[in-house]
Design an enzyme around this catalytic site. Structure first.
Site, PDB file in Angstrom:
ATOM      1  N   HIS A  52       0.025  -0.081 -10.205  1.00 46.08           N
ATOM      2  CA  HIS A  52      -0.824  -0.872  -9.293  1.00 46.08           C
ATOM      3  C   HIS A  52      -1.398  -2.105 -10.008  1.00 46.08           C
ATOM      4  CE1 HIS A  52      -3.314  -0.440  -5.360  1.00 46.08           C
ATOM      5  NE2 HIS A  52      -3.045  -1.708  -5.622  1.00 46.08           N
ATOM      6  N   GLU A  56      -3.095   7.892  -6.312  1.00 47.66           N
ATOM      7  CA  GLU A  56      -3.272   7.112  -7.539  1.00 47.66           C
ATOM      8  C   GLU A  56      -4.483   7.618  -8.310  1.00 47.66           C
ATOM      9  OE1 GLU A  56      -3.467   2.963  -6.524  1.00 47.66           O
ATOM     10  OE2 GLU A  56      -1.447   2.952  -5.661  1.00 47.66           O
ATOM     11  N   ARG A  74       0.834  -1.189   0.000  1.00 44.43           N
ATOM     12  CA  ARG A  74       0.000   0.000   0.000  1.00 44.43           C
ATOM     13  C   ARG A  74       0.872   1.243   0.000  1.00 44.43           C
ATOM     14  NH1 ARG A  74      -5.434   0.014  -1.305  1.00 44.43           N
ATOM     15  NH2 ARG A  74      -6.304  -2.003  -0.762  1.00 44.43           N
TER      16      ARG A  74
END
Length: 344
Positions: free
Chosen positions: A309, A290, A261
């Site tokens: 990601h 993000e 994370r």
């Protein structure tokens, strides 16, 4: 809609997206339940459009009005990114079960669901293997400068003799001490893969104290390991756990990987360490913001491998998520205890 005996057929919603496709959810539900339920399909825009906050929930895709329309008369909803907010719950009186095909139902207002008697389930471990394998790939890419040398050869025709210079070469995994911060479903798999490479693996995880390779403290792991990979969950205690002080404890010329994370890591401190040479390289798949903003300092930082990601993205993950959520709906439909229910 009723069956041939006049009994109303249960109505379920398969709210998929462009990764966990609605047809995967429907197929898994049919395999579990047969033709008995009526299954309504909805395609949400993620990842064509980034997820984000929807009202009071986060990491969601779609909007409240679309979900309200789709949930009309629906008893159970399976989804990955569909928002389940207070407003949606207030307008879905028939809803009794929400199953989210991901490791945590961040996109669901669990408190509001509980107050309305709606059970919320999730799919732990669905992407653990994919994330572990991706971590190793990102680690190797950063260690051996694979993306950089590919770009030099493919786009510039540069054979890259300079990369044979001692100072420009990377590390091997065999015989290198690798520290894993977190030893859950992903971290434990990474450890097994690294063992196959011949790496010496150390672990820091206060919730897994019985592991033989567990170190006494995070500081000890950072001081002893040339490579560190983050696999902790993001909690108030772990947010920002790796900052300038912690990176400074690592041996000069170390490598840092984050496929967990973004909130675990101070990215300005990371950039400072790469600029100064304290870190030899880093690999990132998750970020504090993000998508990354266009002016992010990360785009200007050397010796950094970045991916958007994607660690948990594989076809097997999408298919596995569909099977997990469908199995939970099957248990609900048969009156059996739910396996992954947050609010039983």
């Amino acid at each position: 809609m009723s069956d041939l005996d006049g009994e109303p057929r249960p109505r379920f919603l398969a709210a998929g997206d462009h990764f966990v496709l609605p047809r995967l959810l429907v197929r898994a539900l049919r395999d579990e339940l047969g033709d008995a339920p009526e299954i309504r399909e909805l395609t949400l825009p993620w990842p064509i459009e980034p997820f984000g906050p929807v009202a009071e929930v986060d990491e969601a895709s779609g909007d409240e009005d679309t979900m309200i329309d789709a949930l009309d008369g629906v008893e159970a909803c399976v989804t990955q990114m569909g928002p389940i907010t207070q407003k949606i719950l207030d307008n879905a009186p028939d809803l009794r079960l929400v199953v989210v095909g991901r490791g945590g139902p961040i996109n669901v207002n669990v408190e509001a669901a509980t107050a309305r008697g709606v059970r919320v389930c999730y799919a732990p471990g669905r992407n653990a293997t994919a994330t572990a394998e991706y971590t190793i790939g990102l680690l190797l890419a950063a260690l051996r400068r694979i993306p950089e040398t590919h770009a030099a050869l493919a786009f510039k025709g540069d054979w890259g003799g300079a990369y044979y210079r001692y100072d420009n070469t990377g590390l091997e995994l065999e015989g290198t001490r690798v520290g894993l911060v977190g030893y859950g479903a992903v971290g434990s798999r990474v450890a097994r893969i690294l063992a196959g490479f011949g790496a010496e693996v150390l672990v820091y995880d206060p919730y897994a104290p019985d592991q033989a390779q567990t170190t006494g403290s995070l500081e000890e792991l950072l001081r002893r390991c040339r490579i560190v990979s983050l696999h902790a969950r993001l909690t108030p205690e772990t947010r920002g756990m790796i900052g300038a002080r912690e990176i400074g404890l690592m041996p000069a010329g170390s490598v840092l990987i984050n496929c967990a994370r973004g909130g675990l890591l101070d990215y300005d401190a990371l950039c400072d360490a790469l600029d100064s040479g304290q870190l030899l390289a880093a690999g990132l798949d998750t970020y504090a913001e993000e998508p990354l903003p266009p002016g992010s300092r990360l785009f200007r930082t050397p010796n950094l491998v970045m991916t958007p990601h994607l660690a948990g993205a594989s076809r097997a993950v999408a298919e596995r998520a569909a099977r997990i959520v469908a199995a939970e709906v099957g248990r609900y439909h048969r009156g059996e205890p739910l396996r992954y229910c947050l609010n039983p």
